[in-house]
Design a protein around this motif. Structure first.
Motif: not given
Length: 265
Positions: A2-6, A24-25, A41-44
């Motif tokens: 999983a990852y969060t994108e901005w 965690n991301g 911005v990608v925060c896995p």
């Protein structure tokens, strides 16, 4: 994974933000918010943490696995180059990736980690990672996060809540940490010795910034000094009244990262 994108999903400028051992991301929300006008911005969530799956073979929780996963993620993002911010374990992943031939990392930020990992610090980490019980309430879980994360420094109640909420999950009987307890197995070897990664660090060719918590027991002052003279000759910024590791949640910690990354413009 999983990852969060901005930021804009079609922005070719990508910033990877990779967290520490048990985190965690979502740790990077404040940094990502500040840099989203400039980057995708990608925060896995590294495997075994956050919303990502757990590995069936627990011995695979190690740097080669994490680096391979990040290579796969970067390929999925369909970009040729990235900038990288890595806290602790996330910095080690970035160091290894940035040391490889023809790697995609063009600017590297190492948050309180370097090429020497003292055994005493690793054994301290092993005392709590994977040892958390089931907590009877959310408040008890947050109290635990505050206790084991005390070296993060002085944070507000809202910041502690932000660090806690993505890190725990409801289970039968209460609340538990989201990460796979097996990630801590490698840190409980009584024969643990200092880890020396200088050959990896010295193979890094991109501009590098190092943030060091002034009270850190993982990135020692002498190691940080040597990092400014060896390999990529990193720029070193020390964060006062913080141990391992700076949370990158306030402007004093975000600004040097932002300035360093955007120098590439």
């Amino acid at each position: 994974m999983a990852y969060t994108e901005w930021g804009a999903p079609d922005n070719p400028r990508v910033l990877m933000c990779v967290h520490g051992l048990t985190r965690n991301g979502r740790d990077f929300d404040d940094l990502a918010r500040a840099l989203a006008p400039h980057y995708r911005v990608v925060c896995p969530d590294v495997v075994g943490r956050g919303r990502s799956g757990w590995l069936p073979v627990k011995a695979d929780y190690q740097l080669p696995t994490y680096v391979a996963d990040m290579v796969t993620l970067i390929a999925r993002l369909n970009v040729d180059t990235v900038h990288w911010v890595g806290t602790s374990m996330g910095g080690l992943i970035g160091m290894v990736l940035a040391s490889l031939p023809d790697n995609p990392v063009r600017r590297l930020v190492l948050n309180d980690v370097g090429p020497v990992l003292p055994a005493d610090s690793l054994l301290r980490i092993g005392q709590y990672v994977g040892q958390a019980p089931v907590f009877p309430s959310y408040d008890a879980a947050e109290a635990y996060v505050r206790a084991v994360s005390a070296p993060f420094g002085h944070l507000t109640d809202a910041q502690w809540r932000h660090l806690t909420e993505p890190s725990i999950k409801e289970v039968d009987g209460g609340w538990a940490m989201r990460y796979d307890p097996a990630i801590g197995d490698a840190f409980r070897d009584p024969q643990m010795a200092d880890v020396d990664l200088w050959p990896i660090y010295e193979a890094i060719g991109c501009p590098t910034l190092v943030l060091r918590g002034a009270d850190s027991d993982l990135l020692l002052p002498d190691t940080a000094r040597q990092m400014s003279a060896r390999g990529p000759r990193a720029r070193v910024v020390e964060i006062p009244e913080v141990g391992h590791a700076p949370t990158l949640m306030d402007p004093m910690q975000i600004t040097p990262i932002r300035d360093f990354l955007l120098e590439a413009d």
